[in-house]
Each structure stands twice: as structure tokens, then as C-alpha cells.
Scaffold this motif. Structure first.
Motif, PDB file in Angstrom:
ATOM      1  N   ALA A 136       1.042 -19.452   7.047  1.00 48.85           N
ATOM      2  CA  ALA A 136       0.548 -18.183   7.589  1.00 48.85           C
ATOM      3  C   ALA A 136       0.965 -17.077   6.614  1.00 48.85           C
ATOM      4  CB  ALA A 136       1.138 -17.919   8.965  1.00 48.85           C
ATOM      5  N   VAL A 137      -0.025 -16.380   6.063  1.00 50.49           N
ATOM      6  CA  VAL A 137       0.233 -15.368   5.039  1.00 50.49           C
ATOM      7  C   VAL A 137      -0.187 -13.994   5.547  1.00 50.49           C
ATOM      8  CG1 VAL A 137      -0.201 -14.653   2.658  1.00 50.49           C
ATOM      9  CG2 VAL A 137      -0.206 -17.092   3.245  1.00 50.49           C
ATOM     10  N   ALA A 138       0.712 -13.039   5.452  1.00 49.37           N
ATOM     11  CA  ALA A 138       0.392 -11.637   5.760  1.00 49.37           C
ATOM     12  C   ALA A 138       0.260 -10.901   4.441  1.00 49.37           C
ATOM     13  CB  ALA A 138       1.490 -11.019   6.607  1.00 49.37           C
ATOM     14  N   TYR A 139      -0.805 -10.132   4.326  1.00 52.10           N
ATOM     15  CA  TYR A 139      -1.041  -9.335   3.123  1.00 52.10           C
ATOM     16  C   TYR A 139      -0.893  -7.872   3.507  1.00 52.10           C
ATOM     17  CZ  TYR A 139      -3.638  -7.152  -0.727  1.00 52.10           C
ATOM     18  OH  TYR A 139      -4.009  -6.352  -1.777  1.00 52.10           O
ATOM     19  N   VAL A 140       0.196  -7.254   3.055  1.00 50.17           N
ATOM     20  CA  VAL A 140       0.470  -5.847   3.348  1.00 50.17           C
ATOM     21  C   VAL A 140       0.072  -5.057   2.119  1.00 50.17           C
ATOM     22  CG1 VAL A 140       2.259  -4.164   3.899  1.00 50.17           C
ATOM     23  CG2 VAL A 140       2.383  -6.478   4.863  1.00 50.17           C
ATOM     24  N   HIS A 141      -0.925  -4.207   2.274  1.00 54.62           N
ATOM     25  CA  HIS A 141      -1.457  -3.517   1.096  1.00 54.62           C
ATOM     26  C   HIS A 141      -1.209  -2.024   1.135  1.00 54.62           C
ATOM     27  CE1 HIS A 141      -4.942  -2.110   3.426  1.00 54.62           C
ATOM     28  NE2 HIS A 141      -4.861  -3.281   4.015  1.00 54.62           N
ATOM     29  N   ASP A 142      -1.439  -1.433   0.004  1.00 55.62           N
ATOM     30  CA  ASP A 142      -1.266  -0.006  -0.219  1.00 55.62           C
ATOM     31  C   ASP A 142      -1.932   0.811   0.888  1.00 55.62           C
ATOM     32  OD1 ASP A 142      -1.036   2.504  -1.382  1.00 55.62           O
ATOM     33  OD2 ASP A 142      -2.675   2.172  -2.773  1.00 55.62           O
ATOM     34  N   SER A 143      -1.193   1.767   1.415  1.00 56.83           N
ATOM     35  CA  SER A 143      -1.711   2.619   2.492  1.00 56.83           C
ATOM     36  C   SER A 143      -2.128   3.999   2.011  1.00 56.83           C
ATOM     37  CB  SER A 143      -0.647   2.762   3.585  1.00 56.83           C
ATOM     38  OG  SER A 143      -0.337   1.527   4.142  1.00 56.83           O
ATOM     39  N   ALA A 144      -2.302   4.164   0.696  1.00 50.63           N
ATOM     40  CA  ALA A 144      -2.621   5.497   0.168  1.00 50.63           C
ATOM     41  C   ALA A 144      -3.935   6.042   0.730  1.00 50.63           C
ATOM     42  CB  ALA A 144      -2.665   5.475  -1.352  1.00 50.63           C
ATOM     43  N   VAL A 145      -4.918   5.173   0.918  1.00 49.42           N
ATOM     44  CA  VAL A 145      -6.192   5.629   1.490  1.00 49.42           C
ATOM     45  C   VAL A 145      -5.960   6.133   2.908  1.00 49.42           C
ATOM     46  CG1 VAL A 145      -8.492   4.902   2.230  1.00 49.42           C
ATOM     47  CG2 VAL A 145      -7.614   4.152   0.022  1.00 49.42           C
ATOM     48  N   ASN A 146      -5.125   5.404   3.676  1.00 44.54           N
ATOM     49  CA  ASN A 146      -4.807   5.851   5.035  1.00 44.54           C
ATOM     50  C   ASN A 146      -4.055   7.175   5.013  1.00 44.54           C
ATOM     51  OD1 ASN A 146      -4.243   2.541   5.101  1.00 44.54           O
ATOM     52  ND2 ASN A 146      -5.693   3.319   6.588  1.00 44.54           N
TER      53      ASN A 146
END
Length: 195
Positions: free
Chosen positions: A35-45
Motif C-alpha cells: 500500500a503506497v501513499a503519494y504525498v505531493h506538493d501542495s503549492a497549488v492548493n
């Protein structure tokens, strides 16, 4: 009791292959049934909320990005075997420092130190960290900020911050993804053999 997920962080300036690398790594781990979680850049948010980003980064936008990254990474520990982090907390601090240099601004030293303490405290959460190496000959991705000077400054400052708080980091160079993927898989296997 469930073991802690293996966390891999990739920092670096924009359009240096972080997301492509992490998507490939995600597929490799998923092929193993993990099970892989991909936490990505939140700059757009952050930008959608009204926070300034890139060369306009502020203390507040950086604090929000750091807090959001910690929140998302922590939530991912509930069910993931592996957490892939596209821009660890140190990345946001590097972007702030690049922005301050680029625009000849400053912030109160106490505020900068507060962000540094958070980055220092959170850095040990990552089992493996990479920082990308900027290759100016590689074109910017579509829709990316075209300020090459700021991109270079961000590369320098992110690397400086990562080197300070994650000195065991590994370099991820353009054209070196295959070796880095193999290294990441081996690091995961080594940790889980020892558990």
C-alpha cells in the motif's frame, strides 16, 4: 502491531524529475502488493487559498506548506506501507529562502528559526531522502514558472536546507533515475529484513 511505513522524500527545484521518479517508484512498490501513499506538493492548493508561492513565498505560505505536508504525511501512516513524499518539509523552507534572496526581502530571524526548528524536528521521519540536481539543459515542464534565475536559486537553497537537516540524502541526477529506483527498493528491503 503494524510496523511504521517506510518514508522516501524527494526535494528539489521545479522540473527536475521528482514527480516522474516518484510515480515510477510508486508503481514498483505497488507491483509488490504494498500500500503506497503519494504525498505531493501542495503549492497549488496554497495558491488556491491565496498564499503567495515561488518567488513571492512568505513566512505564512511556508508555514502553511510545512504544516500541510506534516498533516498529509501523518494521515498516510494510518494505512500505507510506503509513503512517497514529493517535496518534504525542508523543501518549503528552501523555497522561502530562495524567494527572500530573489526579491531582496527578509523576515524576522525568530520566524525563520521557528521554521528551521520544525524542519530539523521532522527530518528524522524520512527513512530515505533524495535531492534533485538541476540540469539547466532540461526544459521546464508545461505551465511551470519560467524564471530561470529563481529556479536556480531554489535549487541551491533547497539543496542547502536539505544538506543541513538531512545530511544522509542522495543526489538524484537527470538520467540517474534507474539507479536511484534500485537504491530505494534495496533500502526498503534492507530495513524490512532487519525488522
Amino acid at each position: 502491531m503494524r510496523r511504521s511505513p517506510f518514508r522516501i522524500a524527494v526535494a528539489g527545484t521545479h522540473s527536475t524529475g521528482k514527480t516522474t521518479f516518484l510515480k515510477r517508484l510508486k508503481a514498483l512498490f505497488e507491483q509488490r502488493g504494498l500500500a503506497v501513499a503519494y504525498v505531493h506538493d501542495s503549492a497549488v492548493n496554497a495558491q488556491d487559498k491565496g498564499f503567495p508561492i515561488l518567488a513571492d513565498h512568505t513566512f505564512e505560505s511556508t508555514a502553511w506548506l510545512i504544516a500541510r505536508a506534516i498533516e498529509l504525511e501523518t494521515e498516510a501512516t494510518i494505512s500505507a506501507d510506503v509513503i512517497l513524499v514529493d517535496r518534504p518539509v525542508a523543501d518549503a523552507l528552501g523555497y522561502l529562502q530562495a524567494a527572500l534572496l530573489h526579491t531582496s526581502r527578509s523576515i524576522a530571524p525568530a520566524r525563520l528559526q521557528a521554521l528551521e526548528r520544525i524542519c530539523e524536528a521532522w527530518a528524522p521521519e524520512y527513512d530515505l531522502a533524495f535531492v534533485t540536481v538541476l540540469d539547466p539543459s532540461v526544459e521546464l515542464g508545461e505551465g511551470r514558472d519560467g524564471d530561470e534565475l529563481f529556479r536556480a536559486r531554489a535549487a541551491e537553497e533547497v539543496t542547502r536546507v536539505v544538506d543541513r537537516f538531512m545530511p544522509d540524502r542522495h543526489l538524484l541526477r537527470h538520467g540517474g533515475a534507474d539507479a536511484a529506483l534500485a537504491f530505494a527498493i534495496a533500502a526498503f528491503d534492507d530495513k524490512h529484513r532487519g525488522v
